[in-house]
Design a protein around this motif. Structure first.
Motif, PDB file in Angstrom:
ATOM      1  N   SER A 135      14.078 -26.600  14.508  1.00 58.43           N
ATOM      2  CA  SER A 135      13.226 -26.254  13.374  1.00 58.43           C
ATOM      3  C   SER A 135      12.037 -25.453  13.897  1.00 58.43           C
ATOM      4  CB  SER A 135      12.741 -27.516  12.658  1.00 58.43           C
ATOM      5  OG  SER A 135      13.839 -28.197  12.076  1.00 58.43           O
ATOM      6  N   PHE A 136      11.396 -24.726  12.996  1.00 60.31           N
ATOM      7  CA  PHE A 136      10.264 -23.881  13.357  1.00 60.31           C
ATOM      8  C   PHE A 136       9.106 -24.133  12.399  1.00 60.31           C
ATOM      9  CE2 PHE A 136      13.914 -21.825  15.096  1.00 60.31           C
ATOM     10  CZ  PHE A 136      13.501 -21.100  16.210  1.00 60.31           C
ATOM     11  N   ALA A 137       7.903 -24.153  12.941  1.00 60.46           N
ATOM     12  CA  ALA A 137       6.675 -24.180  12.145  1.00 60.46           C
ATOM     13  C   ALA A 137       5.965 -22.862  12.463  1.00 60.46           C
ATOM     14  CB  ALA A 137       5.800 -25.361  12.517  1.00 60.46           C
ATOM     15  N   VAL A 138       5.786 -22.045  11.429  1.00 61.80           N
ATOM     16  CA  VAL A 138       5.203 -20.719  11.635  1.00 61.80           C
ATOM     17  C   VAL A 138       3.933 -20.588  10.808  1.00 61.80           C
ATOM     18  CG1 VAL A 138       5.588 -18.229  11.458  1.00 61.80           C
ATOM     19  CG2 VAL A 138       7.520 -19.748  12.002  1.00 61.80           C
ATOM     20  N   GLN A 139       2.827 -20.333  11.484  1.00 59.13           N
ATOM     21  CA  GLN A 139       1.561 -20.074  10.806  1.00 59.13           C
ATOM     22  C   GLN A 139       1.473 -18.576  10.527  1.00 59.13           C
ATOM     23  OE1 GLN A 139      -1.948 -20.776  13.151  1.00 59.13           O
ATOM     24  NE2 GLN A 139      -3.302 -20.670  11.379  1.00 59.13           N
ATOM     25  N   VAL A 140       1.364 -18.233   9.247  1.00 55.72           N
ATOM     26  CA  VAL A 140       1.232 -16.844   8.827  1.00 55.72           C
ATOM     27  C   VAL A 140      -0.206 -16.624   8.391  1.00 55.72           C
ATOM     28  CG1 VAL A 140       1.999 -15.092   7.179  1.00 55.72           C
ATOM     29  CG2 VAL A 140       3.649 -16.724   8.126  1.00 55.72           C
ATOM     30  N   GLU A 141      -0.823 -15.603   8.957  1.00 62.75           N
ATOM     31  CA  GLU A 141      -2.199 -15.254   8.615  1.00 62.75           C
ATOM     32  C   GLU A 141      -2.191 -13.999   7.753  1.00 62.75           C
ATOM     33  OE1 GLU A 141      -3.971 -14.831  12.494  1.00 62.75           O
ATOM     34  OE2 GLU A 141      -4.368 -16.984  12.636  1.00 62.75           O
ATOM     35  N   PHE A 142      -2.722 -14.105   6.548  1.00 59.36           N
ATOM     36  CA  PHE A 142      -2.865 -12.951   5.664  1.00 59.36           C
ATOM     37  C   PHE A 142      -4.237 -12.355   5.936  1.00 59.36           C
ATOM     38  CE2 PHE A 142       0.214 -15.610   3.417  1.00 59.36           C
ATOM     39  CZ  PHE A 142       1.202 -14.675   3.113  1.00 59.36           C
ATOM     40  N   LYS A 143      -4.271 -11.052   6.230  1.00 58.17           N
ATOM     41  CA  LYS A 143      -5.521 -10.380   6.586  1.00 58.17           C
ATOM     42  C   LYS A 143      -5.724  -9.140   5.731  1.00 58.17           C
ATOM     43  CE  LYS A 143      -5.247 -11.952  11.362  1.00 58.17           C
ATOM     44  NZ  LYS A 143      -5.232 -11.520  12.761  1.00 58.17           N
TER      45      LYS A 143
END
Length: 163
Positions: free
Chosen positions: A108-116
């Protein structure tokens, strides 16, 4: 990543100048001098800036909590690709997240996406969980901002963990 307060200060100055200019063009009523209108506008912009700062801080804290819950995770930032940001029917920013599992077993993967914004200032951050990706396969999920974001929005991978 900290929110850039310089942008909020510039916005406050622009709104204050614009409101002051409008007050000068339209004349003053008995209750509204240009300085009081400008002061109210500056106060409103400061309030909006504080709300934005609070929303970003809250989103960042929540993302941190989700990542902290991952046990035995390894850095997988190189195994993540993001599509182009879009806006969904609810007005929130979205981006497709693709993960490649190069391991010999399901992960499994945990991905933090940053909107800029276009200047690189953090607008929002979310964590997407992509569960049970088979060995040597790819899977996709969609990251969705916590709130409506305006202007040009880009997306970057903050942290990615495979577990």
């Amino acid at each position: 990543m900290a929110w850039n307060r310089r942008g909020a200060v510039r916005a406050a100055a622009a709104v204050t100048l614009g409101v002051t200019g409008l007050a000068g063009l339209t004349g003053c009523s008995d209750d509204s001098t240009p300085s009081s209108v400008a002061g109210k506008a500056a106060s409103a912009v400061a309030s909006i800036g504080a709300q934005a700062t609070g929303a970003i801080a809250s989103a960042t804290a929540e993302a941190g909590r989700k990542l902290d819950n991952v046990k035995n995770g390894v850095d997988a930032k190189d195994a993540v690709q993001l599509g182009l940001p879009a806006t969904d029917s609810g007005g929130r920013s979205t981006v497709e997240v693709t993960v490649d599992n190069t391991d010999g077993s399901a992960k499994s993967f945990a991905v933090q996406v940053e909107f800029k914004d276009e200047g690189g200032n953090l607008l929002d951050t979310v964590v997407v969980i992509v569960s049970h990706v088979p060995a040597h396969k790819s899977a996709t999920a969609t990251a969705r901002s916590n709130r409506e974001l305006s202007g040009g929005v880009k997306a970057d991978v903050g942290t990615a963990l495979r577990y």
